[in-house]
Design a protein around this motif. Structure first.
Motif, PDB file in Angstrom:
ATOM      1  N   GLU A 186     -10.317  -2.533   4.766  1.00 61.27           N
ATOM      2  CA  GLU A 186      -8.925  -2.327   5.186  1.00 61.27           C
ATOM      3  C   GLU A 186      -8.488  -0.883   4.951  1.00 61.27           C
ATOM      4  O   GLU A 186      -7.648  -0.587   4.105  1.00 61.27           O
ATOM      5  CB  GLU A 186      -8.009  -3.332   4.478  1.00 61.27           C
ATOM      6  CG  GLU A 186      -8.341  -4.764   4.875  1.00 61.27           C
ATOM      7  CD  GLU A 186      -7.523  -5.811   4.111  1.00 61.27           C
ATOM      8  OE1 GLU A 186      -6.569  -5.435   3.413  1.00 61.27           O
ATOM      9  OE2 GLU A 186      -7.835  -6.999   4.251  1.00 61.27           O
ATOM     10  N   LEU A 187      -9.079  -0.002   5.725  1.00 54.87           N
ATOM     11  CA  LEU A 187      -8.847   1.437   5.553  1.00 54.87           C
ATOM     12  C   LEU A 187      -7.414   1.829   5.876  1.00 54.87           C
ATOM     13  O   LEU A 187      -6.838   1.358   6.848  1.00 54.87           O
ATOM     14  CB  LEU A 187      -9.793   2.213   6.483  1.00 54.87           C
ATOM     15  CG  LEU A 187     -11.292   2.000   6.267  1.00 54.87           C
ATOM     16  CD1 LEU A 187     -12.087   2.815   7.288  1.00 54.87           C
ATOM     17  CD2 LEU A 187     -11.690   2.388   4.852  1.00 54.87           C
ATOM     18  N   ASP A 188      -6.889   2.749   5.083  1.00 55.29           N
ATOM     19  CA  ASP A 188      -5.579   3.296   5.430  1.00 55.29           C
ATOM     20  C   ASP A 188      -5.763   4.582   6.242  1.00 55.29           C
ATOM     21  O   ASP A 188      -6.887   5.037   6.473  1.00 55.29           O
ATOM     22  CB  ASP A 188      -4.704   3.492   4.184  1.00 55.29           C
ATOM     23  CG  ASP A 188      -5.206   4.579   3.259  1.00 55.29           C
ATOM     24  OD1 ASP A 188      -5.792   5.563   3.742  1.00 55.29           O
ATOM     25  OD2 ASP A 188      -4.989   4.452   2.042  1.00 55.29           O
ATOM     26  N   ASP A 196      -5.036   7.753   5.667  1.00 56.91           N
ATOM     27  CA  ASP A 196      -5.642   8.885   4.963  1.00 56.91           C
ATOM     28  C   ASP A 196      -7.150   8.723   4.857  1.00 56.91           C
ATOM     29  O   ASP A 196      -7.908   9.688   4.960  1.00 56.91           O
ATOM     30  CB  ASP A 196      -5.080   8.999   3.539  1.00 56.91           C
ATOM     31  CG  ASP A 196      -3.678   9.588   3.542  1.00 56.91           C
ATOM     32  OD1 ASP A 196      -3.179   9.919   4.635  1.00 56.91           O
ATOM     33  OD2 ASP A 196      -3.091   9.686   2.448  1.00 56.91           O
ATOM     34  N   GLU A 197      -7.560   7.487   4.604  1.00 55.03           N
ATOM     35  CA  GLU A 197      -8.990   7.254   4.418  1.00 55.03           C
ATOM     36  C   GLU A 197      -9.755   7.475   5.719  1.00 55.03           C
ATOM     37  O   GLU A 197     -10.853   8.035   5.724  1.00 55.03           O
ATOM     38  CB  GLU A 197      -9.221   5.844   3.873  1.00 55.03           C
ATOM     39  CG  GLU A 197      -8.778   5.725   2.423  1.00 55.03           C
ATOM     40  CD  GLU A 197      -8.751   4.294   1.900  1.00 55.03           C
ATOM     41  OE1 GLU A 197      -8.802   4.123   0.681  1.00 55.03           O
ATOM     42  OE2 GLU A 197      -8.661   3.352   2.727  1.00 55.03           O
ATOM     43  N   VAL A 244      -0.107   4.058   1.476  1.00 53.57           N
ATOM     44  CA  VAL A 244      -0.312   4.679   2.785  1.00 53.57           C
ATOM     45  C   VAL A 244      -0.510   3.545   3.789  1.00 53.57           C
ATOM     46  O   VAL A 244      -1.191   2.577   3.483  1.00 53.57           O
ATOM     47  CB  VAL A 244      -1.573   5.575   2.744  1.00 53.57           C
ATOM     48  CG1 VAL A 244      -1.861   6.186   4.101  1.00 53.57           C
ATOM     49  CG2 VAL A 244      -1.436   6.642   1.669  1.00 53.57           C
ATOM     50  N   ARG A 282       0.828  -1.198   0.000  1.00 48.05           N
ATOM     51  CA  ARG A 282       0.000   0.000   0.000  1.00 48.05           C
ATOM     52  C   ARG A 282       0.860   1.245   0.000  1.00 48.05           C
ATOM     53  O   ARG A 282       1.956   1.240   0.551  1.00 48.05           O
ATOM     54  CB  ARG A 282      -0.870   0.023   1.241  1.00 48.05           C
ATOM     55  CG  ARG A 282      -2.058  -0.862   1.121  1.00 48.05           C
ATOM     56  CD  ARG A 282      -2.749  -0.932   2.460  1.00 48.05           C
ATOM     57  NE  ARG A 282      -3.980  -1.673   2.321  1.00 48.05           N
ATOM     58  CZ  ARG A 282      -5.131  -1.111   2.007  1.00 48.05           C
ATOM     59  NH1 ARG A 282      -5.221   0.187   1.850  1.00 48.05           N
ATOM     60  NH2 ARG A 282      -6.212  -1.854   1.867  1.00 48.05           N
ATOM     61  N   ILE A 294     -13.454   2.754  -1.289  1.00 47.77           N
ATOM     62  CA  ILE A 294     -13.594   2.048  -0.010  1.00 47.77           C
ATOM     63  C   ILE A 294     -14.785   1.098  -0.083  1.00 47.77           C
ATOM     64  O   ILE A 294     -14.693  -0.071   0.281  1.00 47.77           O
ATOM     65  CB  ILE A 294     -13.778   3.057   1.153  1.00 47.77           C
ATOM     66  CG1 ILE A 294     -12.496   3.873   1.334  1.00 47.77           C
ATOM     67  CG2 ILE A 294     -14.160   2.328   2.442  1.00 47.77           C
ATOM     68  CD1 ILE A 294     -12.622   4.991   2.365  1.00 47.77           C
ATOM     69  N   ARG A 328     -12.560   8.422  -3.869  1.00 47.20           N
ATOM     70  CA  ARG A 328     -11.860   7.701  -2.801  1.00 47.20           C
ATOM     71  C   ARG A 328     -12.845   6.974  -1.894  1.00 47.20           C
ATOM     72  O   ARG A 328     -12.601   5.846  -1.477  1.00 47.20           O
ATOM     73  CB  ARG A 328     -10.981   8.663  -2.008  1.00 47.20           C
ATOM     74  CG  ARG A 328      -9.779   9.146  -2.819  1.00 47.20           C
ATOM     75  CD  ARG A 328      -8.988  10.208  -2.092  1.00 47.20           C
ATOM     76  NE  ARG A 328      -8.411   9.701  -0.859  1.00 47.20           N
ATOM     77  CZ  ARG A 328      -8.010  10.490   0.148  1.00 47.20           C
ATOM     78  NH1 ARG A 328      -8.149  11.813   0.063  1.00 47.20           N
ATOM     79  NH2 ARG A 328      -7.475   9.964   1.213  1.00 47.20           N
ATOM     80  N   ARG A 342     -13.921  -1.912  -2.291  1.00 51.27           N
ATOM     81  CA  ARG A 342     -13.079  -2.906  -1.637  1.00 51.27           C
ATOM     82  C   ARG A 342     -13.859  -3.731  -0.631  1.00 51.27           C
ATOM     83  O   ARG A 342     -13.572  -4.908  -0.410  1.00 51.27           O
ATOM     84  CB  ARG A 342     -11.917  -2.222  -0.908  1.00 51.27           C
ATOM     85  CG  ARG A 342     -10.900  -1.592  -1.816  1.00 51.27           C
ATOM     86  CD  ARG A 342      -9.540  -1.475  -1.126  1.00 51.27           C
ATOM     87  NE  ARG A 342      -9.611  -0.891   0.193  1.00 51.27           N
ATOM     88  CZ  ARG A 342      -9.367   0.396   0.470  1.00 51.27           C
ATOM     89  NH1 ARG A 342      -9.057   1.241  -0.494  1.00 51.27           N
ATOM     90  NH2 ARG A 342      -9.429   0.819   1.706  1.00 51.27           N
ATOM     91  N   ARG A 401      -9.409  17.909   2.628  1.00 55.69           N
ATOM     92  CA  ARG A 401      -8.133  18.595   2.883  1.00 55.69           C
ATOM     93  C   ARG A 401      -7.187  18.449   1.713  1.00 55.69           C
ATOM     94  O   ARG A 401      -6.459  19.337   1.321  1.00 55.69           O
ATOM     95  CB  ARG A 401      -7.401  17.935   4.075  1.00 55.69           C
ATOM     96  CG  ARG A 401      -7.965  18.151   5.426  1.00 55.69           C
ATOM     97  CD  ARG A 401      -7.217  17.262   6.407  1.00 55.69           C
ATOM     98  NE  ARG A 401      -7.340  15.842   6.044  1.00 55.69           N
ATOM     99  CZ  ARG A 401      -6.557  14.880   6.507  1.00 55.69           C
ATOM    100  NH1 ARG A 401      -5.559  15.168   7.314  1.00 55.69           N
ATOM    101  NH2 ARG A 401      -6.759  13.627   6.167  1.00 55.69           N
TER     102      ARG A 401
END
Lengths: 242, 242
Positions: A215-217, A219-220, A170, A168, B210, B206, B213, B197
């Motif tokens: 599977e959020l990073d 930034d998300e 991020v 990934r 999510i 984005r 996924r 931001r």
């Protein structure tokens, strides 16, 4: 050592070219031809696209016996799913790791019969085992280059590092951040008096599960919390009470 | 339900025919073409060999959105091994059992980009994930029909008797429902004046990724839309203006 791909009596030069292309895309380079009907040929070069070097380096011999003389493990491909004359028939997935292991220590080979008739019994005598690519029994015919493609692909998969998920960009959000996202969402859902049609108590857990699967990073998570903050701010600006 | 094989903007009719043949040999039958350069065409029929019935039954549409609107799970094929813009990239071996499981309960699709340029970002937006066929990085180009061959083979192998991922209790949400969720979210984000931001334009994409996924089921989409409705209702009750 590269696995030797041996085409026995290929009739159509186009198939030789397409087989070379399939091999090269999968990192294979050793092509042998046993008594090809026509070779070299413009059609072979045309279908090889960027794999003409494999054609140029191909070894042409008169008999399969010559092509496999130095091989420690030889698998013949068969269009028949069942064992034939007591030869065991493996799937490509079963055969590939054995071939890769043998090729690490000596010469291994895969043998493909001619387009029309496959491998003769005399050819099969030179093989250690057979490999059959599962196909729809009602249609069933893979062409020569397609069979080469599937087996070269299985060899690549068997010899590669076991498939790893992509790196990934991020880092993943740690659980504590996910918990903060969950509390924040809980707060907003309470503010808007949201109750799930299907009964409230499980709602938050269900949303959390969606986030978990995704599977959020980091930034998300930041972005989602930003949306929640904006919702609260806007609501307060608009109503002044909640 | 058969998995839908979708070729986006294929340039060469011969590749369409070869793809149909590769599909049929592996027991696949549902071919869709998005804006093919030329179709039908004698070259397609010639290369299809015994799979002309698939060509005759192929569905031709103008956009990928039409082709995937009813699909619960959509994998796009990518020639790049690494993750691209947050999409996870699976190997064919990882993706195949997920596709087989989704196809057992609803419509699943595999999408192949055009020979020269692959899938556009707009096309990728409609996918839940990407699948990359490992190739030799120094050569790397599988042709369209070869890519179809490898994936159809993996689907056949994955649908065999080996272990399969757990069946979902609720069917996956089709892409058209995800699109409605996305529009609804867009509406709410506009109402709350939310700007990312990191720069606004990519925000919605984005968030959609999510959801992609997470492979949302129909109940989950309903629940998320319910939350959006409650947010709008509560805000309007509170403020009366937006």
């Amino acid at each position: 050592m590269p696995t030797r791909f041996i085409l026995v009596a290929p009739r159509h030069p186009g198939n030789i070219g397409a087989a070379a292309r399939a091999m090269k895309a999968m990192g294979q380079r050793e092509l042998w031809l046993v008594a090809p009907a026509v070779f070299p040929h413009a059609l072979a070069s045309e279908r090889a696209v960027g794999a003409n070097d494999l054609l140029a380096a191909a070894t042409v011999v008169a008999t399969l016996a010559e092509a496999v003389a130095d091989c420690g493990l030889v698998y013949g491909t068969s269009a028949r799913p069942r064992s034939r004359y007591y030869w065991p028939v493996a799937s490509p997935r079963e055969a590939a790791p054995r071939i890769v292991a043998a090729a690490a220590q000596g010469q291994a080979a895969l043998v493909f019969g001619s387009e029309r008739s496959g491998l003769s019994n005399a050819d099969l005598e030179l093989c250690h085992g057979l490999v059959h690519i599962p196909t729809d029994p009602e249609f069933g015919s893979l062409n020569l280059a397609q069979a080469v493609q599937v087996l070269a692909y299985e060899l690549r998969t068997a010899s590669g590092p076991s498939p790893r998920p992509a790196r990934r960009l991020v880092p993943l959000a740690p659980v504590a951040e996910l918990e903060r996202l969950r509390s924040h969402l809980d707060e907003v859902l309470t503010e808007i008096d949201f109750t799930d049609r299907t009964g409230g108590p499980h709602l938050l857990r269900r949303v959390s599960r969606i986030f978990g699967r995704a599977e959020l990073d980091q930034d998300e998570v930041g972005m989602l919390r930003g949306i929640l903050v904006a919702m609260q701010a806007r609501r307060r600006r608009a109503g002044g009470r909640s």
